[in-house]
Scaffold this motif. Structure first.
Motif, mmCIF file in Angstrom:
data_model
loop_
_atom_site.group_PDB
_atom_site.id
_atom_site.type_symbol
_atom_site.label_atom_id
_atom_site.label_comp_id
_atom_site.label_asym_id
_atom_site.label_seq_id
_atom_site.Cartn_x
_atom_site.Cartn_y
_atom_site.Cartn_z
ATOM 1 N N ASP A 242 0.830 -1.207 0.000
ATOM 2 C CA ASP A 242 0.000 0.000 0.000
ATOM 3 C C ASP A 242 0.865 1.259 0.000
ATOM 4 O O ASP A 242 0.543 2.249 -0.661
ATOM 5 C CB ASP A 242 -0.913 0.020 1.228
ATOM 6 C CG ASP A 242 -1.902 -1.129 1.219
ATOM 7 O OD1 ASP A 242 -2.345 -1.506 0.127
ATOM 8 O OD2 ASP A 242 -2.232 -1.638 2.305
ATOM 9 N N ARG A 243 1.962 1.208 0.740
ATOM 10 C CA ARG A 243 2.827 2.389 0.828
ATOM 11 C C ARG A 243 3.574 2.620 -0.488
ATOM 12 O O ARG A 243 3.772 3.752 -0.915
ATOM 13 C CB ARG A 243 3.811 2.258 1.991
ATOM 14 C CG ARG A 243 4.085 3.605 2.651
ATOM 15 C CD ARG A 243 4.792 3.470 3.968
ATOM 16 N NE ARG A 243 4.276 2.430 4.831
ATOM 17 C CZ ARG A 243 3.192 2.547 5.581
ATOM 18 N NH1 ARG A 243 2.500 3.673 5.562
ATOM 19 N NH2 ARG A 243 2.788 1.552 6.344
ATOM 20 N N THR A 246 1.302 4.252 -2.724
ATOM 21 C CA THR A 246 1.145 5.658 -2.327
ATOM 22 C C THR A 246 2.257 6.513 -2.902
ATOM 23 O O THR A 246 2.009 7.599 -3.451
ATOM 24 C CB THR A 246 1.146 5.774 -0.789
ATOM 25 O OG1 THR A 246 0.027 5.050 -0.255
ATOM 26 C CG2 THR A 246 1.048 7.231 -0.364
ATOM 27 N N GLN A 305 -12.539 5.891 2.078
ATOM 28 C CA GLN A 305 -11.218 5.345 1.766
ATOM 29 C C GLN A 305 -10.457 6.326 0.867
ATOM 30 O O GLN A 305 -11.002 6.801 -0.141
ATOM 31 C CB GLN A 305 -11.346 3.996 1.061
ATOM 32 C CG GLN A 305 -11.599 2.828 2.007
ATOM 33 C CD GLN A 305 -11.447 1.503 1.292
ATOM 34 O OE1 GLN A 305 -11.995 1.302 0.216
ATOM 35 N NE2 GLN A 305 -10.698 0.587 1.891
ATOM 36 N N PRO A 306 -9.217 6.634 1.223
ATOM 37 C CA PRO A 306 -8.480 7.660 0.473
ATOM 38 C C PRO A 306 -8.319 7.354 -1.010
ATOM 39 O O PRO A 306 -8.244 8.265 -1.828
ATOM 40 C CB PRO A 306 -7.128 7.712 1.195
ATOM 41 C CG PRO A 306 -7.036 6.441 1.974
ATOM 42 C CD PRO A 306 -8.440 6.092 2.341
ATOM 43 N N ARG A 307 -8.292 6.063 -1.358
ATOM 44 C CA ARG A 307 -8.107 5.750 -2.789
ATOM 45 C C ARG A 307 -9.235 6.306 -3.644
ATOM 46 O O ARG A 307 -9.024 6.685 -4.804
ATOM 47 C CB ARG A 307 -7.978 4.246 -2.985
ATOM 48 C CG ARG A 307 -9.173 3.422 -2.533
ATOM 49 C CD ARG A 307 -8.936 1.954 -2.839
ATOM 50 N NE ARG A 307 -9.983 1.095 -2.300
ATOM 51 C CZ ARG A 307 -10.005 -0.219 -2.503
ATOM 52 N NH1 ARG A 307 -9.054 -0.798 -3.205
ATOM 53 N NH2 ARG A 307 -10.979 -0.948 -1.996
ATOM 54 N N CYS A 358 -1.473 8.845 3.693
ATOM 55 C CA CYS A 358 -1.331 7.412 3.407
ATOM 56 C C CYS A 358 0.128 6.969 3.546
ATOM 57 O O CYS A 358 0.410 5.833 3.943
ATOM 58 C CB CYS A 358 -1.826 7.100 1.998
ATOM 59 S SG CYS A 358 -3.612 7.216 1.781
ATOM 60 N N ALA A 361 0.530 6.168 7.207
ATOM 61 C CA ALA A 361 -0.540 5.434 7.886
ATOM 62 C C ALA A 361 -0.023 4.112 8.436
ATOM 63 O O ALA A 361 0.727 3.391 7.783
ATOM 64 C CB ALA A 361 -1.695 5.180 6.916
ATOM 65 N N ILE A 444 -4.204 1.162 -3.067
ATOM 66 C CA ILE A 444 -3.999 1.702 -1.718
ATOM 67 C C ILE A 444 -5.215 1.307 -0.877
ATOM 68 O O ILE A 444 -6.326 1.775 -1.116
ATOM 69 C CB ILE A 444 -3.855 3.236 -1.753
ATOM 70 C CG1 ILE A 444 -2.682 3.642 -2.641
ATOM 71 C CG2 ILE A 444 -3.660 3.788 -0.339
ATOM 72 C CD1 ILE A 444 -2.555 5.140 -2.860
ATOM 73 N N PHE A 446 -5.602 1.601 2.561
ATOM 74 C CA PHE A 446 -5.713 2.190 3.883
ATOM 75 C C PHE A 446 -7.160 2.629 4.141
ATOM 76 O O PHE A 446 -7.845 3.119 3.242
ATOM 77 C CB PHE A 446 -4.776 3.391 4.033
ATOM 78 C CG PHE A 446 -3.315 3.019 4.001
ATOM 79 C CD1 PHE A 446 -2.784 2.157 4.943
ATOM 80 C CD2 PHE A 446 -2.476 3.524 3.020
ATOM 81 C CE1 PHE A 446 -1.444 1.804 4.918
ATOM 82 C CE2 PHE A 446 -1.131 3.182 2.983
ATOM 83 C CZ PHE A 446 -0.615 2.314 3.936
ATOM 84 N N GLN A 450 -7.306 4.518 9.617
ATOM 85 C CA GLN A 450 -5.841 4.569 9.571
ATOM 86 C C GLN A 450 -5.355 5.952 9.153
ATOM 87 O O GLN A 450 -4.342 6.432 9.658
ATOM 88 C CB GLN A 450 -5.310 3.516 8.592
ATOM 89 C CG GLN A 450 -5.415 2.092 9.105
ATOM 90 C CD GLN A 450 -4.992 1.079 8.061
ATOM 91 O OE1 GLN A 450 -5.523 1.046 6.943
ATOM 92 N NE2 GLN A 450 -4.018 0.246 8.403
ATOM 93 N N VAL A 451 -6.067 6.593 8.240
ATOM 94 C CA VAL A 451 -5.694 7.941 7.817
ATOM 95 C C VAL A 451 -5.864 8.919 8.975
ATOM 96 O O VAL A 451 -5.008 9.788 9.203
ATOM 97 C CB VAL A 451 -6.541 8.377 6.601
ATOM 98 C CG1 VAL A 451 -6.335 9.854 6.293
ATOM 99 C CG2 VAL A 451 -6.178 7.540 5.388
#
Length: 464
Positions: A242-243, A246, A305-307, A358, A361, A444, A446, A450-451
Protein backbone atom coordinates in the motif's frame (compact mmCIF):
# COMPACT_ATOMS: atom_id res chain seq x y z
CA UNK A 1 11.71 31.51 -0.96
CA UNK A 2 12.78 27.94 -1.66
CA UNK A 3 9.32 26.76 -2.74
CA UNK A 4 8.67 29.96 -4.65
CA UNK A 5 11.74 29.36 -6.82
CA UNK A 6 10.36 26.01 -7.86
CA UNK A 7 7.54 27.78 -9.75
CA UNK A 8 8.77 31.35 -10.24
CA UNK A 9 10.54 30.53 -13.52
CA UNK A 10 7.39 29.14 -15.20
CA UNK A 11 6.14 32.57 -16.22
CA UNK A 12 9.59 33.66 -17.38
CA UNK A 13 10.28 30.71 -19.69
CA UNK A 14 9.04 32.47 -22.84
CA UNK A 15 11.16 35.57 -22.15
CA UNK A 16 14.16 33.44 -21.17
CA UNK A 17 13.98 31.47 -24.39
CA UNK A 18 13.76 34.64 -26.45
CA UNK A 19 16.54 36.51 -24.61
CA UNK A 20 19.10 33.69 -24.20
CA UNK A 21 18.20 31.72 -27.33
CA UNK A 22 17.35 28.56 -25.39
CA UNK A 23 16.44 25.36 -27.16
CA UNK A 24 13.13 23.75 -26.17
CA UNK A 25 15.03 21.17 -24.12
CA UNK A 26 17.17 23.92 -22.58
CA UNK A 27 14.03 25.84 -21.63
CA UNK A 28 12.76 22.83 -19.71
CA UNK A 29 16.18 22.37 -18.06
CA UNK A 30 15.66 25.74 -16.34
CA UNK A 31 12.93 23.99 -14.33
CA UNK A 32 14.29 20.45 -14.13
CA UNK A 33 17.87 21.29 -13.07
CA UNK A 34 16.52 23.00 -9.94
CA UNK A 35 13.98 20.30 -9.13
CA UNK A 36 16.39 17.40 -9.74
CA UNK A 37 19.06 18.82 -7.45
CA UNK A 38 16.45 19.76 -4.84
CA UNK A 39 14.71 16.38 -4.84
CA UNK A 40 17.80 14.23 -5.37
CA UNK A 41 19.78 15.78 -2.51
CA UNK A 42 16.95 16.56 -0.06
CA UNK A 43 17.38 13.41 2.04
CA UNK A 44 21.13 13.99 2.29
CA UNK A 45 20.50 17.65 3.20
CA UNK A 46 18.49 16.60 6.24
CA UNK A 47 21.17 14.15 7.36
CA UNK A 48 23.89 16.80 6.99
CA UNK A 49 21.99 19.03 9.42
CA UNK A 50 21.82 16.19 11.94
CA UNK A 51 25.54 15.46 11.53
CA UNK A 52 27.05 18.97 11.56
CA UNK A 53 24.45 21.14 13.28
CA UNK A 54 21.22 22.46 11.81
CA UNK A 55 21.89 26.16 12.34
CA UNK A 56 25.26 25.90 10.64
CA UNK A 57 23.89 23.92 7.69
CA UNK A 58 20.80 26.15 7.39
CA UNK A 59 23.07 29.19 7.04
CA UNK A 60 25.27 27.30 4.56
CA UNK A 61 22.25 26.24 2.49
CA UNK A 62 20.71 29.73 2.38
CA UNK A 63 24.12 31.24 1.54
CA UNK A 64 24.58 28.83 -1.38
CA UNK A 65 21.02 29.52 -2.52
CA UNK A 66 21.64 33.29 -2.38
CA UNK A 67 24.93 33.18 -4.29
CA UNK A 68 23.47 30.87 -6.94
CA UNK A 69 20.44 33.20 -7.28
CA UNK A 70 22.87 36.00 -8.11
CA UNK A 71 24.55 33.75 -10.69
CA UNK A 72 21.13 32.95 -12.21
CA UNK A 73 20.37 36.67 -12.51
CA UNK A 74 23.72 37.28 -14.22
CA UNK A 75 23.53 34.26 -16.56
CA UNK A 76 24.41 34.98 -20.17
CA UNK A 77 23.62 31.68 -21.91
CA UNK A 78 21.86 28.35 -21.45
CA UNK A 79 24.77 26.56 -19.77
CA UNK A 80 25.40 29.23 -17.13
CA UNK A 81 21.72 29.51 -16.23
CA UNK A 82 21.13 25.74 -15.97
CA UNK A 83 24.30 25.26 -13.88
CA UNK A 84 23.30 28.10 -11.54
CA UNK A 85 19.79 26.65 -11.19
CA UNK A 86 21.30 23.29 -10.20
CA UNK A 87 23.34 25.07 -7.53
CA UNK A 88 20.16 26.78 -6.36
CA UNK A 89 18.50 23.40 -5.98
CA UNK A 90 21.48 22.12 -4.00
CA UNK A 91 21.22 25.07 -1.61
CA UNK A 92 17.48 24.46 -1.27
CA UNK A 93 18.08 20.77 -0.52
CA UNK A 94 20.29 21.76 2.44
CA UNK A 95 18.21 24.69 3.70
CA UNK A 96 14.69 23.26 3.41
CA UNK A 97 14.88 20.13 5.64
CA UNK A 98 17.04 21.90 8.22
CA UNK A 99 14.56 24.80 8.29
CA UNK A 100 11.72 22.51 9.34
CA UNK A 101 13.90 20.79 11.94
CA UNK A 102 14.89 24.19 13.34
CA UNK A 103 11.23 25.16 13.71
CA UNK A 104 10.66 22.02 15.76
CA UNK A 105 13.71 22.62 18.00
CA UNK A 106 13.50 26.41 18.38
CA UNK A 107 9.94 26.55 19.74
CA UNK A 108 8.79 24.86 22.94
CA UNK A 109 6.39 21.91 22.63
CA UNK A 110 2.74 22.85 22.78
CA UNK A 111 0.65 25.63 21.22
CA UNK A 112 3.67 27.80 20.36
CA UNK A 113 5.37 25.07 18.33
CA UNK A 114 2.09 24.07 16.71
CA UNK A 115 1.55 27.67 15.61
CA UNK A 116 5.10 27.88 14.24
CA UNK A 117 4.63 24.65 12.26
CA UNK A 118 1.32 25.97 10.92
CA UNK A 119 3.08 29.15 9.74
CA UNK A 120 5.81 27.00 8.13
CA UNK A 121 3.19 24.94 6.27
CA UNK A 122 1.36 28.11 5.19
CA UNK A 123 4.58 29.57 3.76
CA UNK A 124 5.02 26.42 1.68
CA UNK A 125 1.53 26.74 0.22
CA UNK A 126 1.76 30.48 -0.33
CA UNK A 127 5.20 30.16 -1.93
CA UNK A 128 4.05 27.74 -4.62
CA UNK A 129 1.21 30.04 -5.74
CA UNK A 130 3.02 33.34 -5.12
CA UNK A 131 5.83 32.09 -7.35
CA UNK A 132 3.51 32.27 -10.35
CA UNK A 133 2.19 35.76 -9.58
CA UNK A 134 5.50 37.28 -8.42
CA UNK A 135 7.31 35.62 -11.31
CA UNK A 136 4.86 37.15 -13.77
CA UNK A 137 5.08 40.61 -12.21
CA UNK A 138 8.90 40.69 -12.07
CA UNK A 139 9.26 39.28 -15.57
CA UNK A 140 7.39 42.35 -16.86
CA UNK A 141 10.54 44.33 -15.97
CA UNK A 142 13.16 41.63 -16.61
CA UNK A 143 13.36 37.88 -16.08
CA UNK A 144 16.62 38.49 -14.19
CA UNK A 145 14.71 40.02 -11.28
CA UNK A 146 12.95 36.74 -10.45
CA UNK A 147 16.38 35.54 -9.30
CA UNK A 148 18.05 38.76 -8.17
CA UNK A 149 15.25 39.51 -5.70
CA UNK A 150 16.45 36.50 -3.67
CA UNK A 151 19.82 38.15 -2.98
CA UNK A 152 18.77 40.83 -0.44
CA UNK A 153 16.22 38.43 1.09
CA UNK A 154 18.85 35.71 1.45
CA UNK A 155 21.35 38.12 3.05
CA UNK A 156 18.68 39.20 5.55
CA UNK A 157 17.84 35.57 6.39
CA UNK A 158 21.50 34.71 7.02
CA UNK A 159 22.01 37.80 9.20
CA UNK A 160 18.90 37.05 11.27
CA UNK A 161 19.78 33.35 11.53
CA UNK A 162 23.20 34.16 12.98
CA UNK A 163 21.58 36.26 15.71
CA UNK A 164 18.28 34.50 16.39
CA UNK A 165 18.86 30.75 15.97
CA UNK A 166 20.48 28.41 18.45
CA UNK A 167 22.72 25.60 17.31
CA UNK A 168 21.25 22.13 17.79
CA UNK A 169 22.98 19.11 19.22
CA UNK A 170 24.50 16.93 16.53
CA UNK A 171 25.95 13.48 16.33
CA UNK A 172 28.47 11.71 14.16
CA UNK A 173 26.59 9.99 11.36
CA UNK A 174 27.83 8.07 8.36
CA UNK A 175 26.50 10.09 5.44
CA UNK A 176 25.33 8.24 2.35
CA UNK A 177 26.98 10.69 -0.05
CA UNK A 178 27.57 8.05 -2.76
CA UNK A 179 23.86 7.18 -2.72
CA UNK A 180 22.77 10.81 -3.07
CA UNK A 181 25.23 11.50 -5.89
CA UNK A 182 24.38 8.31 -7.81
CA UNK A 183 20.62 8.90 -7.55
CA UNK A 184 20.88 12.53 -8.67
CA UNK A 185 23.26 11.80 -11.56
CA UNK A 186 21.19 8.81 -12.66
CA UNK A 187 17.97 10.83 -12.81
CA UNK A 188 19.78 13.69 -14.56
CA UNK A 189 21.25 11.39 -17.23
CA UNK A 190 17.84 9.86 -17.97
CA UNK A 191 16.19 13.29 -18.16
CA UNK A 192 18.96 14.47 -20.52
CA UNK A 193 18.48 11.50 -22.84
CA UNK A 194 14.69 11.84 -23.02
CA UNK A 195 14.75 15.65 -23.29
CA UNK A 196 17.35 15.81 -26.04
CA UNK A 197 16.00 12.84 -28.03
CA UNK A 198 13.59 14.81 -30.27
CA UNK A 199 16.24 17.41 -31.20
CA UNK A 200 19.44 15.34 -31.37
CA UNK A 201 17.74 12.21 -32.71
CA UNK A 202 16.89 9.09 -30.73
CA UNK A 203 19.72 7.19 -32.42
CA UNK A 204 22.29 9.80 -31.35
CA UNK A 205 25.19 8.26 -29.38
CA UNK A 206 24.81 11.03 -26.77
CA UNK A 207 21.14 10.21 -26.23
CA UNK A 208 21.61 6.43 -26.13
CA UNK A 209 24.72 6.77 -23.97
CA UNK A 210 23.01 9.05 -21.44
CA UNK A 211 20.02 6.72 -21.11
CA UNK A 212 22.25 3.67 -20.59
CA UNK A 213 24.40 5.59 -18.12
CA UNK A 214 21.33 6.83 -16.25
CA UNK A 215 19.87 3.38 -15.69
CA UNK A 216 23.31 2.00 -14.80
CA UNK A 217 23.80 4.75 -12.20
CA UNK A 218 20.38 4.04 -10.68
CA UNK A 219 21.29 0.35 -10.54
CA UNK A 220 24.49 1.25 -8.71
CA UNK A 221 22.43 3.45 -6.37
CA UNK A 222 20.21 0.49 -5.40
CA UNK A 223 23.30 -1.66 -4.80
CA UNK A 224 24.85 1.03 -2.58
CA UNK A 225 21.63 1.42 -0.58
CA UNK A 226 21.60 -2.29 0.27
CA UNK A 227 25.03 -2.10 1.91
CA UNK A 228 25.15 1.48 3.28
CA UNK A 229 25.39 1.90 7.06
CA UNK A 230 22.90 4.77 7.04
CA UNK A 231 21.08 4.51 3.68
CA UNK A 232 19.06 7.38 2.28
CA UNK A 233 16.45 4.88 1.10
CA UNK A 234 15.94 2.10 3.68
CA UNK A 235 14.33 -0.80 1.81
CA UNK A 236 12.50 -1.87 4.95
CA UNK A 237 10.14 1.08 4.45
CA UNK A 238 8.97 -0.39 1.13
CA UNK A 239 7.75 -3.77 2.37
CA UNK A 240 4.15 -2.53 2.50
CA UNK A 241 2.48 -2.73 -0.93
CA UNK A 242 0.00 0.00 0.00
CA UNK A 243 2.83 2.39 0.83
CA UNK A 244 4.66 1.67 -2.42
CA UNK A 245 1.45 2.43 -4.32
CA UNK A 246 1.14 5.66 -2.33
CA UNK A 247 4.63 6.83 -3.32
CA UNK A 248 3.95 6.04 -6.99
CA UNK A 249 0.63 7.95 -6.85
CA UNK A 250 2.39 10.94 -5.24
CA UNK A 251 5.01 10.83 -8.00
CA UNK A 252 2.49 10.97 -10.83
CA UNK A 253 0.10 13.42 -9.14
CA UNK A 254 2.95 15.91 -8.70
CA UNK A 255 3.94 15.30 -12.32
CA UNK A 256 0.54 16.57 -13.47
CA UNK A 257 0.94 19.86 -11.60
CA UNK A 258 4.55 20.47 -12.64
CA UNK A 259 4.08 19.75 -16.35
CA UNK A 260 0.69 21.44 -16.69
CA UNK A 261 1.92 24.67 -15.05
CA UNK A 262 4.92 24.87 -17.38
CA UNK A 263 3.06 24.29 -20.65
CA UNK A 264 -0.09 26.26 -19.85
CA UNK A 265 2.16 29.23 -18.95
CA UNK A 266 3.92 28.89 -22.32
CA UNK A 267 0.64 28.45 -24.24
CA UNK A 268 -1.07 31.56 -22.86
CA UNK A 269 2.02 33.71 -23.50
CA UNK A 270 3.38 32.41 -26.81
CA UNK A 271 0.06 31.49 -28.44
CA UNK A 272 -2.60 33.69 -26.80
CA UNK A 273 -0.27 36.67 -26.33
CA UNK A 274 -0.66 37.14 -22.56
CA UNK A 275 1.88 39.22 -20.71
CA UNK A 276 3.79 37.37 -17.93
CA UNK A 277 1.75 39.18 -15.24
CA UNK A 278 -1.57 38.39 -16.92
CA UNK A 279 -0.47 34.76 -17.26
CA UNK A 280 0.36 34.65 -13.54
CA UNK A 281 -3.01 36.09 -12.59
CA UNK A 282 -4.69 33.54 -14.85
CA UNK A 283 -3.46 30.80 -12.50
CA UNK A 284 -5.26 32.22 -9.45
CA UNK A 285 -8.46 30.20 -10.15
CA UNK A 286 -6.30 27.06 -10.11
CA UNK A 287 -5.25 27.92 -6.55
CA UNK A 288 -8.89 28.57 -5.61
CA UNK A 289 -9.98 25.20 -6.99
CA UNK A 290 -7.08 23.40 -5.33
CA UNK A 291 -7.68 25.07 -1.97
CA UNK A 292 -11.41 24.34 -2.04
CA UNK A 293 -10.84 20.68 -2.88
CA UNK A 294 -8.13 20.39 -0.24
CA UNK A 295 -10.62 21.53 2.40
CA UNK A 296 -13.25 19.08 1.16
CA UNK A 297 -10.75 16.23 0.84
CA UNK A 298 -9.34 16.74 4.33
CA UNK A 299 -12.86 16.38 5.76
CA UNK A 300 -13.80 13.36 3.64
CA UNK A 301 -10.50 11.50 4.19
CA UNK A 302 -11.61 10.38 7.67
CA UNK A 303 -14.91 9.00 6.31
CA UNK A 304 -14.05 7.64 2.84
CA UNK A 305 -11.22 5.35 1.77
CA UNK A 306 -8.48 7.66 0.47
CA UNK A 307 -8.11 5.75 -2.79
CA UNK A 308 -11.58 6.86 -3.87
CA UNK A 309 -10.66 10.51 -3.33
CA UNK A 310 -7.57 10.08 -5.51
CA UNK A 311 -9.61 8.27 -8.17
CA UNK A 312 -12.26 11.01 -8.06
CA UNK A 313 -9.54 13.64 -8.49
CA UNK A 314 -8.17 11.77 -11.50
CA UNK A 315 -11.64 11.43 -13.04
CA UNK A 316 -12.04 15.21 -12.81
CA UNK A 317 -8.56 16.01 -14.10
CA UNK A 318 -8.46 13.70 -17.13
CA UNK A 319 -11.45 15.11 -19.09
CA UNK A 320 -10.29 18.66 -18.36
CA UNK A 321 -6.76 17.97 -19.55
CA UNK A 322 -7.98 16.19 -22.69
CA UNK A 323 -10.30 19.11 -23.46
CA UNK A 324 -7.37 21.48 -22.96
CA UNK A 325 -5.36 19.48 -25.49
CA UNK A 326 -7.87 20.49 -28.21
CA UNK A 327 -7.47 24.27 -27.74
CA UNK A 328 -5.70 26.52 -30.22
CA UNK A 329 -4.95 30.20 -30.76
CA UNK A 330 -8.65 31.08 -30.92
CA UNK A 331 -9.22 30.11 -27.27
CA UNK A 332 -10.37 32.76 -24.82
CA UNK A 333 -9.85 32.89 -21.07
CA UNK A 334 -13.45 33.05 -19.86
CA UNK A 335 -14.79 31.09 -22.82
CA UNK A 336 -12.39 28.15 -22.56
CA UNK A 337 -9.76 28.41 -19.81
CA UNK A 338 -11.44 29.76 -16.68
CA UNK A 339 -13.66 26.78 -15.79
CA UNK A 340 -10.97 24.41 -17.06
CA UNK A 341 -8.31 25.82 -14.72
CA UNK A 342 -10.63 25.77 -11.69
CA UNK A 343 -11.79 22.22 -12.48
CA UNK A 344 -8.32 20.79 -12.88
CA UNK A 345 -7.24 22.58 -9.70
CA UNK A 346 -10.17 20.98 -7.86
CA UNK A 347 -9.22 17.53 -9.16
CA UNK A 348 -5.61 18.02 -8.09
CA UNK A 349 -6.71 19.12 -4.61
CA UNK A 350 -8.89 16.04 -4.14
CA UNK A 351 -6.03 13.74 -5.11
CA UNK A 352 -3.02 15.22 -3.34
CA UNK A 353 -4.38 15.79 0.19
CA UNK A 354 -4.89 12.17 1.34
CA UNK A 355 -1.70 10.79 -0.23
CA UNK A 356 0.86 12.21 2.26
CA UNK A 357 -1.27 10.82 5.10
CA UNK A 358 -1.33 7.41 3.41
CA UNK A 359 2.48 7.53 3.33
CA UNK A 360 2.60 7.48 7.14
CA UNK A 361 -0.54 5.43 7.89
CA UNK A 362 -0.11 2.51 10.24
CA UNK A 363 3.49 3.20 11.35
CA UNK A 364 5.12 4.19 14.62
CA UNK A 365 6.33 7.72 15.44
CA UNK A 366 9.97 6.78 14.69
CA UNK A 367 9.12 6.00 11.04
CA UNK A 368 6.99 9.07 10.33
CA UNK A 369 9.99 11.34 9.64
CA UNK A 370 11.74 9.05 7.09
CA UNK A 371 8.48 8.20 5.32
CA UNK A 372 7.46 11.87 5.12
CA UNK A 373 10.88 12.71 3.66
CA UNK A 374 10.58 9.97 1.02
CA UNK A 375 7.09 11.23 0.11
CA UNK A 376 8.55 14.74 -0.34
CA UNK A 377 11.31 13.37 -2.58
CA UNK A 378 8.74 11.48 -4.71
CA UNK A 379 6.72 14.68 -4.99
CA UNK A 380 9.76 16.80 -5.94
CA UNK A 381 11.25 14.34 -8.46
CA UNK A 382 7.94 13.46 -10.14
CA UNK A 383 7.79 16.81 -11.92
CA UNK A 384 11.19 16.98 -13.64
CA UNK A 385 11.26 13.30 -14.61
CA UNK A 386 7.77 13.55 -16.13
CA UNK A 387 8.58 16.87 -17.80
CA UNK A 388 11.40 15.21 -19.73
CA UNK A 389 8.89 12.77 -21.26
CA UNK A 390 6.06 15.29 -21.70
CA UNK A 391 8.50 17.86 -23.12
CA UNK A 392 9.79 15.30 -25.63
CA UNK A 393 6.18 14.60 -26.65
CA UNK A 394 5.48 18.31 -27.13
CA UNK A 395 8.64 18.97 -29.15
CA UNK A 396 8.13 15.89 -31.34
CA UNK A 397 4.55 16.97 -32.04
CA UNK A 398 5.66 20.49 -33.01
CA UNK A 399 8.43 19.23 -35.30
CA UNK A 400 6.17 16.65 -36.95
CA UNK A 401 3.73 19.42 -37.94
CA UNK A 402 6.41 21.52 -39.62
CA UNK A 403 7.24 23.62 -36.62
CA UNK A 404 10.68 24.62 -35.45
CA UNK A 405 12.67 24.89 -32.26
CA UNK A 406 13.31 28.23 -30.59
CA UNK A 407 11.58 31.43 -29.51
CA UNK A 408 7.98 32.06 -30.60
CA UNK A 409 8.70 35.68 -31.61
CA UNK A 410 10.79 34.46 -34.55
CA UNK A 411 8.13 32.12 -35.96
CA UNK A 412 5.75 32.54 -38.89
CA UNK A 413 2.01 31.72 -38.47
CA UNK A 414 2.41 28.10 -39.60
CA UNK A 415 5.28 27.47 -37.19
CA UNK A 416 3.38 29.21 -34.40
CA UNK A 417 0.33 26.99 -34.98
CA UNK A 418 2.58 23.91 -34.81
CA UNK A 419 4.10 25.23 -31.58
CA UNK A 420 0.62 25.65 -30.09
CA UNK A 421 -0.25 22.07 -31.10
CA UNK A 422 2.86 20.89 -29.29
CA UNK A 423 2.02 22.85 -26.16
CA UNK A 424 -1.55 21.52 -25.97
CA UNK A 425 -0.42 17.98 -26.82
CA UNK A 426 1.62 18.09 -23.60
CA UNK A 427 -1.70 18.02 -21.73
CA UNK A 428 -2.30 14.53 -23.13
CA UNK A 429 0.88 13.50 -21.34
CA UNK A 430 -0.45 15.15 -18.17
CA UNK A 431 -3.71 13.22 -18.56
CA UNK A 432 -1.75 9.96 -18.84
CA UNK A 433 0.03 10.80 -15.57
CA UNK A 434 -3.35 11.46 -13.92
CA UNK A 435 -4.69 8.12 -15.21
CA UNK A 436 -1.66 6.27 -13.82
CA UNK A 437 -2.06 8.01 -10.44
CA UNK A 438 -5.75 7.00 -10.35
CA UNK A 439 -5.10 3.38 -11.32
CA UNK A 440 -2.25 2.98 -8.82
CA UNK A 441 -4.44 4.52 -6.11
CA UNK A 442 -6.82 1.55 -6.44
CA UNK A 443 -4.10 -0.56 -4.80
CA UNK A 444 -4.00 1.70 -1.72
CA UNK A 445 -6.13 -0.09 0.87
CA UNK A 446 -5.71 2.19 3.88
CA UNK A 447 -8.95 2.81 5.77
CA UNK A 448 -10.34 6.18 6.91
CA UNK A 449 -9.50 5.16 10.48
CA UNK A 450 -5.84 4.57 9.57
CA UNK A 451 -5.69 7.94 7.82
CA UNK A 452 -7.19 9.66 10.87
CA UNK A 453 -4.65 7.92 13.11
CA UNK A 454 -1.85 8.93 10.75
CA UNK A 455 -2.97 12.55 10.97
CA UNK A 456 -2.94 12.40 14.76
CA UNK A 457 0.44 10.63 14.83
CA UNK A 458 1.91 13.17 12.42
CA UNK A 459 0.74 16.05 14.62
CA UNK A 460 2.14 14.28 17.71
CA UNK A 461 5.50 13.77 15.99
CA UNK A 462 5.61 17.45 15.00
CA UNK A 463 4.82 18.47 18.57
CA UNK A 464 7.75 16.31 19.72
Amino acid sequence: MVVLDGTVANLALARLQDDLGLSDAGRNWVLTSYALAFGGLMLLGGRIGDAFGRKKMFIAGVSLFTVSSLLCGLAFNEATLVAARALQGTGAAIASPTAFALVATTFAPGPVRNQAIAVFAAMTGIGSIAGLIIGGALTEFSWRWIFLINVPIGIAIVALAVVALRETAHERLSLDIPGAVLATLGCTAIVFGISEGPEMGWASPAVIGSLIAGFALLGMFLAVERTADNPLLPFSLFKDRDRVATFIAIFFASAVIFCMAAYVALFVQDILGYSPLKAGLAFIPFAVGLGSAAFVSSKLAVHIQPRWLVVAGALIMVPGLLYGSTLDGTATYFGNLFVLVIGIGFGVGLAVVPLPLCAVAGVGPAEIGPLTAIAQVAQTLGGPLALSVVGAMATSRTLSLGGTNGAAVDMNPTELAALGEGYTFSLVGCAVCAVIAGIVALFIRFTPQQVAQAHEAQEAAQRG
